[in-house]
Design an enzyme around this catalytic site. Structure first.
Site, short mmCIF file in Angstrom:
data_model
loop_
_atom_site.label_atom_id
_atom_site.label_comp_id
_atom_site.label_asym_id
_atom_site.label_seq_id
_atom_site.Cartn_x
_atom_site.Cartn_y
_atom_site.Cartn_z
N HIS A 114 0.82 -1.23 0.00
CA HIS A 114 0.00 0.00 0.00
C HIS A 114 0.85 1.28 0.00
CE1 HIS A 114 -0.55 0.39 4.71
NE2 HIS A 114 0.71 0.38 4.34
N ASP A 115 2.17 1.11 0.20
CA ASP A 115 3.08 2.27 0.13
C ASP A 115 3.49 2.60 -1.30
OD1 ASP A 115 3.24 2.57 2.88
OD2 ASP A 115 5.12 1.48 3.09
C1 LIG Z 1 4.27 0.28 6.89
S1 LIG Z 1 5.70 -0.58 7.38
C2 LIG Z 1 5.05 -2.20 7.70
C3 LIG Z 1 5.90 -2.97 8.67
C4 LIG Z 1 5.39 -4.36 9.02
N1 LIG Z 1 5.27 -5.20 7.83
C5 LIG Z 1 4.08 -4.27 9.75
O1 LIG Z 1 3.05 -4.61 9.18
O2 LIG Z 1 4.11 -3.84 10.91
C6 LIG Z 1 6.61 -0.81 5.85
C7 LIG Z 1 7.96 -1.49 6.06
O3 LIG Z 1 8.61 -1.66 4.80
C8 LIG Z 1 9.99 -1.36 4.98
N2 LIG Z 1 10.60 -0.97 3.69
C9 LIG Z 1 10.29 0.12 2.94
N3 LIG Z 1 11.05 0.14 1.84
C10 LIG Z 1 11.86 -0.95 1.89
C11 LIG Z 1 12.86 -1.48 1.03
N4 LIG Z 1 13.17 -0.85 -0.10
N5 LIG Z 1 13.49 -2.62 1.38
C12 LIG Z 1 13.16 -3.26 2.56
N6 LIG Z 1 12.21 -2.82 3.41
C13 LIG Z 1 11.57 -1.67 3.08
C14 LIG Z 1 9.98 -0.22 5.97
O4 LIG Z 1 11.24 0.01 6.56
C15 LIG Z 1 8.90 -0.68 6.93
O5 LIG Z 1 9.42 -1.50 7.96
#
Ligand SMILES: C[S@@+](CC[C@H](N)C(=O)[O-])C[C@H]1O[C@@H](n2cnc3c(N)ncnc32)[C@H](O)[C@@H]1O
Length: 204
Positions: A114-115
């Site tokens: 969703h990001d």
């Molecule tokens: C909204 S958080 C969700 C964390 C976890 N899955 C949860 O549901 O609590 C999104 C996660 O994706 C990680 N993330 C974002 N871009 C990333 C990348 N390029 N490689 C690895 N992790 C990434 C962020 O650091 C973060 O921990």
């Protein structure tokens, strides 16, 4: 995405606590939505502080979970969230777009897609499909919007937040089916949990 917006380690710990707290309330509903016992080697991509990894090892005694996240998030999780007693949880620091991801039976991708815009989601899902063991799968945990996009209200509100703060949005089951099929997954099951988040299992 929100973690990348934080201005200090203190703020990052607070946001991580907030995100992780959801899983002490409804993590079990996500992990038990499907029988995941056939999958023993699990990788939680963007696994953050490990709330779902913890639920996994507790519900499935034969499972091991690798939390894959950006190196600074992995460091934070190790220092503040996951205890050494939780020895079936391991860590892998990396960028899932540019670095290799480990081979596993099941990939958990929770509140990550969703990001991101569709092209990035497809890039990540295709990469997962390539390394996923035959018979393996991907477990998506997201807040599902109805196919006619009229509800539910909480998913629509979350979608507005994602649209404003990130390049992503909350998606419908049909939108996920399109992405999973394009990435090579052959089968998709949807479980509406009745909680804020829902679960989709895609099989290779
Ligand atoms: C909204 S958080 C969700 C964390 C976890 N899955 C949860 O549901 O609590 C999104 C996660 O994706 C990680 N993330 C974002 N871009 C990333 C990348 N390029 N490689 C690895 N992790 C990434 C962020 O650091 C973060 O921990």
């Amino acid at each position: 995405m929100f973690l990348q917006m934080t201005r200090s380690e203190e703020e990052m710990i607070k946001v991580t606590h907030f995100l992780n707290a959801f899983w002490s309330v409804c993590g079990r509903d996500m992990i038990s939505a499907f029988d995941l016992s056939p999958f023993t080697v699990i990788c939680d991509l963007g696994g953050g502080a490990g709330g779902l990894a913890r639920e996994c090892i507790s519900l499935y005694p034969n499972s091991t979970v690798t939390i894959y996240d950006l190196p600074k998030v992995v460091q934070l999780a190790k220092e503040h969230f996951v205890t050494p007693e939780e020895s079936r949880i391991t860590f892998h620091g990396g960028d899932f777009f540019t670095d290799p991801i480990p081979e596993a039976d099941l990939y958990i991708v929770a509140r990550v897609l969703h990001d991101w815009a569709d092209d990035k989601c497809l890039e990540l899902l295709s990469k997962i499909h390539k390394v996923c063991k035959p018979g393996g799968g991907v477990l998506l945990v997201e807040s599902l919007v109805d196919d006619d996009k009229t509800g539910p209200l909480d998913a629509l509100l979350l979608s507005v937040i994602m649209l404003v703060q990130t390049e992503g949005k909350e998606r419908t089951p049909s939108e996920f089916r399109k992405l999973l099929t394009a990435a090579g997954f052959r089968e998709m099951q949807v479980k509406k949990t009745g909680k804020l988040y829902d679960v989709i299992l895609g099989r290779k």
